[in-house]
Write a protein that holds these residues in place. Structure first.
Motif, mmCIF file in Angstrom:
data_model
loop_
_atom_site.group_PDB
_atom_site.id
_atom_site.type_symbol
_atom_site.label_atom_id
_atom_site.label_comp_id
_atom_site.label_asym_id
_atom_site.label_seq_id
_atom_site.Cartn_x
_atom_site.Cartn_y
_atom_site.Cartn_z
ATOM 1 N N ARG A 40 -4.588 -8.142 -4.302
ATOM 2 C CA ARG A 40 -3.750 -8.117 -3.173
ATOM 3 C C ARG A 40 -4.077 -6.728 -2.546
ATOM 4 N NH1 ARG A 40 2.029 -6.723 -2.191
ATOM 5 N NH2 ARG A 40 2.143 -5.822 -4.360
ATOM 6 N N GLY A 120 0.791 -17.057 -1.401
ATOM 7 C CA GLY A 120 -0.160 -15.914 -1.426
ATOM 8 C C GLY A 120 0.485 -15.207 -2.750
ATOM 9 N N GLU A 121 0.184 -13.688 -2.769
ATOM 10 C CA GLU A 121 0.797 -12.989 -3.986
ATOM 11 C C GLU A 121 2.212 -12.402 -3.743
ATOM 12 O OE1 GLU A 121 -2.191 -10.226 -5.155
ATOM 13 O OE2 GLU A 121 -0.530 -8.931 -6.237
ATOM 14 N N ALA A 122 2.131 -11.403 -3.169
ATOM 15 C CA ALA A 122 3.606 -10.761 -3.092
ATOM 16 C C ALA A 122 3.748 -10.193 -1.913
ATOM 17 C CB ALA A 122 3.863 -9.668 -4.304
ATOM 18 N N PRO A 123 5.301 -9.954 -1.370
ATOM 19 C CA PRO A 123 5.487 -9.090 -0.261
ATOM 20 C C PRO A 123 4.960 -7.891 -0.236
ATOM 21 C CG PRO A 123 7.459 -10.118 -0.744
ATOM 22 C CD PRO A 123 6.397 -10.140 -1.988
ATOM 23 N N GLY A 124 4.363 -7.398 0.984
ATOM 24 C CA GLY A 124 4.026 -5.747 1.183
ATOM 25 C C GLY A 124 5.061 -5.070 1.994
ATOM 26 N N GLU A 127 6.265 -7.138 5.242
ATOM 27 C CA GLU A 127 7.015 -8.493 4.808
ATOM 28 C C GLU A 127 8.509 -7.851 4.359
ATOM 29 O OE1 GLU A 127 3.924 -7.779 3.874
ATOM 30 O OE2 GLU A 127 2.789 -9.031 5.106
ATOM 31 N N PRO A 133 6.965 -13.799 4.876
ATOM 32 C CA PRO A 133 5.621 -13.420 4.034
ATOM 33 C C PRO A 133 4.546 -13.391 5.242
ATOM 34 C CG PRO A 133 6.327 -15.814 3.639
ATOM 35 C CD PRO A 133 7.550 -15.172 4.669
ATOM 36 N N SER A 138 -2.819 -8.266 6.894
ATOM 37 C CA SER A 138 -3.452 -9.525 6.396
ATOM 38 C C SER A 138 -2.958 -10.812 6.630
ATOM 39 C CB SER A 138 -3.524 -9.312 4.601
ATOM 40 O OG SER A 138 -2.109 -9.391 4.331
ATOM 41 N N ASN A 161 5.009 -17.187 -1.398
ATOM 42 C CA ASN A 161 4.227 -16.146 -2.272
ATOM 43 C C ASN A 161 4.457 -16.740 -3.796
ATOM 44 O OD1 ASN A 161 2.947 -14.252 -0.705
ATOM 45 N ND2 ASN A 161 4.815 -13.301 0.049
ATOM 46 N N HIS A 239 -8.132 -14.066 -0.534
ATOM 47 C CA HIS A 239 -7.130 -13.235 -0.153
ATOM 48 C C HIS A 239 -7.541 -12.764 1.081
ATOM 49 C CE1 HIS A 239 -3.295 -11.325 0.279
ATOM 50 N NE2 HIS A 239 -2.680 -12.173 -0.495
HETATM 51 N N1 URA Z 1 -0.118 -10.502 1.007
HETATM 52 C C1 URA Z 1 0.511 -11.678 0.162
HETATM 53 O O1 URA Z 1 -0.254 -12.402 -0.775
HETATM 54 N N2 URA Z 1 1.772 -12.017 0.612
HETATM 55 C C2 URA Z 1 2.328 -11.615 1.732
HETATM 56 O O2 URA Z 1 3.327 -11.971 2.006
HETATM 57 C C3 URA Z 1 1.835 -10.489 2.437
HETATM 58 C C4 URA Z 1 0.844 -9.772 1.739
#
Ligand code: URA
Length: 273
Positions: A40, A120-124, A127, A133, A138, A161, A239
């Motif tokens: 990420r 995807g992975e996780a909120p930043g 987000e 998301p 990105s 995510n 990613h």
């Molecule tokens: N990157 C991610 O993997 N997810 C998001 O929602 C934002 C950035």
């Protein structure tokens, strides 16, 4: 005794990140100097690990008297009969500590019933602020890339995510956090039954496919992913956050997009042009 300035700077970074301060830009400077490290913030990069299944991740141990977060997630996810039910279930879930430091629960965005689901992975930071998301830099790159192959969240794409709350300072999610959210990820795939599942970056690829190969080894290949509701076509892409840091890798991302485009054509998925 002389202090190594790089070590001192890293210690300061770690301190502020642990305190929940967004160190994204400062970390990007280190990442650029040190090379790829994580999907990420740093890389979905070229680590080629052996093609063997990943061992099951350790389950977070419940505190005495507290409900097991994985059991709770499984129960909530299984009871969801639709994606909207699942969204409510994720919002009600208290088994992931990240919820206490995040502003928003970021579950999904796009079109319910879409033929393509991207994870995807996780909120930043962006987000977390907007509750959706992939809305930061990105996410904007992702939207532009997917537009090349006729995918658009407003028409034929659903985005989610691997975990639903921003880790403080955008650190990598822990195995415990990933495992606690996994029942929701699996239920989303089963409920969405996409014609194509796109996993972007290492966290999504490893979590969903349960493999530990590097993303460079997994990308561009066709997988058949078994869900409780049947088999789903799946592929891994680099990613977009990695591509922002390593723009020279965009040629690989382009190749992945062409693979996705050809597969979508074979599957007869209508797209916007
Ligand atoms: N990157 C991610 O993997 N997810 C998001 O929602 C934002 C950035």
């Amino acid at each position: 005794m002389e202090t190594d300035p790089a070590l001192a700077a890293r210690a300061a970074l770690a301190f502020w990140r642990a305190a929940g301060v967004d160190m994204e830009e400062a970390e990007a400077v280190f990442a650029a100097k040190a090379g790829p490290a994580s999907p990420r913030q740093r890389s979905a990069g070229p680590a080629a690990s052996p093609a063997k299944p990943a061992p099951p991740p350790p389950r977070p141990r419940p505190k005495p008297g507290a409900e097991d977060p994985v059991a709770s997630a499984r129960g909530l996810a299984a009871a969801a009969a639709s994606i909207l039910d699942l969204k409510a279930a994720v919002q009600a879930f208290e088994g992931c500590a990240l919820k206490r430091t995040a502003r928003s629960t970021v579950f999904c965005d796009g079109t319910l019933g879409a033929p393509v689901l991207l994870i995807g992975e996780a909120p930043g930071k962006d987000e977390d602020e907007q509750g959706k998301p992939f809305v930061g830099r990105s996410g904007q790159l992702l939207d532009r890339m997917l537009a090349y192959i006729g995918l658009d969240r407003k028409v034929n794409l659903l985005i989610s995510n691997t975990i639903y709350w921003r880790p403080p300072g955008n650190r990598d999610p822990t195995q415990g956090e990933i495992v606690a959210c996994l029942p929701f990820v699996e239920r989303l795939i089963a409920l969405a039954q996409p014609k194509l599942l796109i996993l972007t970056g290492k966290a999504a690829a490893h979590t969903v496919l349960k493999r530990e190969d590097g993303v460079m080894k997994l990308r561009g290949r066709k997988f058949l992913h078994q869900t409780e509701a049947g088999v789903v076509n799946a592929m891994v892409m680099l990613h977009p956050a990695y591509l922002l840091r390593q723009p020279q890798q965009k040629r690989l991302a382009w190749a992945d997009l062409l693979t996705a485009e050809a597969w979508l054509d074979d599957l007869g998925v209508d797209r916007t042009r």
